[in-house]
Design a protein around this motif. Structure first.
Motif, short mmCIF file in Angstrom:
data_model
loop_
_atom_site.label_atom_id
_atom_site.label_comp_id
_atom_site.label_asym_id
_atom_site.label_seq_id
_atom_site.Cartn_x
_atom_site.Cartn_y
_atom_site.Cartn_z
N GLU A 179 -23.07 -86.24 -19.38
CA GLU A 179 -24.22 -85.33 -19.25
C GLU A 179 -23.86 -84.16 -18.33
O GLU A 179 -24.19 -83.00 -18.63
CB GLU A 179 -25.41 -86.10 -18.70
CG GLU A 179 -26.67 -85.26 -18.61
CD GLU A 179 -27.86 -86.07 -18.13
OE1 GLU A 179 -28.69 -85.50 -17.39
OE2 GLU A 179 -27.95 -87.26 -18.48
N ALA A 180 -23.18 -84.43 -17.21
CA ALA A 180 -22.79 -83.36 -16.28
C ALA A 180 -21.83 -82.37 -16.95
O ALA A 180 -21.96 -81.16 -16.77
CB ALA A 180 -22.15 -83.97 -15.04
N LEU A 181 -20.90 -82.88 -17.75
CA LEU A 181 -19.97 -81.99 -18.44
C LEU A 181 -20.68 -81.16 -19.51
O LEU A 181 -20.34 -79.98 -19.71
CB LEU A 181 -18.82 -82.81 -19.06
CG LEU A 181 -17.84 -83.40 -18.03
CD1 LEU A 181 -16.90 -84.38 -18.72
CD2 LEU A 181 -17.06 -82.30 -17.33
N ARG A 182 -21.66 -81.74 -20.18
CA ARG A 182 -22.42 -80.97 -21.17
C ARG A 182 -23.17 -79.82 -20.49
O ARG A 182 -23.21 -78.70 -21.00
CB ARG A 182 -23.42 -81.86 -21.90
CG ARG A 182 -22.81 -82.65 -23.01
CD ARG A 182 -23.88 -83.36 -23.85
NE ARG A 182 -23.32 -84.56 -24.42
CZ ARG A 182 -23.44 -85.78 -23.92
NH1 ARG A 182 -24.15 -85.99 -22.83
NH2 ARG A 182 -22.88 -86.80 -24.50
N VAL A 183 -23.76 -80.10 -19.33
CA VAL A 183 -24.47 -79.06 -18.59
C VAL A 183 -23.49 -77.98 -18.16
O VAL A 183 -23.74 -76.79 -18.31
CB VAL A 183 -25.21 -79.66 -17.37
CG1 VAL A 183 -25.72 -78.56 -16.45
CG2 VAL A 183 -26.35 -80.54 -17.84
N TYR A 184 -22.34 -78.40 -17.65
CA TYR A 184 -21.32 -77.44 -17.18
C TYR A 184 -20.86 -76.53 -18.31
O TYR A 184 -20.72 -75.34 -18.15
CB TYR A 184 -20.14 -78.21 -16.57
CG TYR A 184 -19.05 -77.31 -16.09
CD1 TYR A 184 -19.12 -76.72 -14.81
CD2 TYR A 184 -17.94 -77.02 -16.88
CE1 TYR A 184 -18.12 -75.88 -14.37
CE2 TYR A 184 -16.93 -76.18 -16.44
CZ TYR A 184 -17.02 -75.61 -15.18
OH TYR A 184 -16.02 -74.77 -14.73
N PHE A 185 -20.61 -77.13 -19.48
CA PHE A 185 -20.11 -76.35 -20.61
C PHE A 185 -21.23 -75.73 -21.45
O PHE A 185 -20.94 -75.00 -22.41
CB PHE A 185 -19.21 -77.21 -21.51
CG PHE A 185 -17.91 -77.57 -20.85
CD1 PHE A 185 -16.99 -76.58 -20.49
CD2 PHE A 185 -17.58 -78.88 -20.59
CE1 PHE A 185 -15.79 -76.91 -19.88
CE2 PHE A 185 -16.38 -79.22 -19.98
CZ PHE A 185 -15.49 -78.23 -19.63
N GLY A 186 -22.47 -76.04 -21.11
CA GLY A 186 -23.61 -75.44 -21.81
C GLY A 186 -23.80 -75.92 -23.23
O GLY A 186 -24.20 -75.15 -24.09
N SER A 187 -23.52 -77.17 -23.47
CA SER A 187 -23.72 -77.72 -24.82
C SER A 187 -24.46 -79.04 -24.75
O SER A 187 -24.56 -79.64 -23.70
CB SER A 187 -22.37 -77.92 -25.50
OG SER A 187 -21.61 -78.87 -24.78
#
Length: 85
Positions: free
Chosen positions: A76-84
């Motif tokens: 979830e944190a990586l999705r937020v970081y990458f905006g997807s």
């Protein structure tokens, strides 16, 4: 498939098997359920360095959330970081 149906019909003409066989659609129409992907097909293991304080917080949240919680948090944190999503 038809050979198998006929063989079953001939050996058990009066049984319930023939009714079941008649209910089976033709081979070309039969579509098996798609197989559920294995965990290893959806995820990859990776080694990273995490700041000590963040690691403590991640471990604490993971213990509270149960199995797979750390994976969910990091994804979830990586999705937020990458905006997807």
């Amino acid at each position: 498939m038809d050979d198998l149906k006929n063989k079953i019909r001939s050996t058990a003409a009066s049984s319930v098997h023939s009714e079941i066989i008649d209910g089976i659609s033709q081979t070309s129409e039969y579509m098996p359920k798609p197989k559920k992907k294995k965990f290893e097909e959806l995820y990859r293991r990776d080694t990273v360095w995490i700041e000590n304080e963040l690691k403590k917080r991640l471990d604490s949240a993971g213990a509270e959330g149960g199995r797979g919680e750390k994976t969910r948090i990091l994804n979830e944190a990586l999705r937020v970081y990458f905006g997807s999503k």
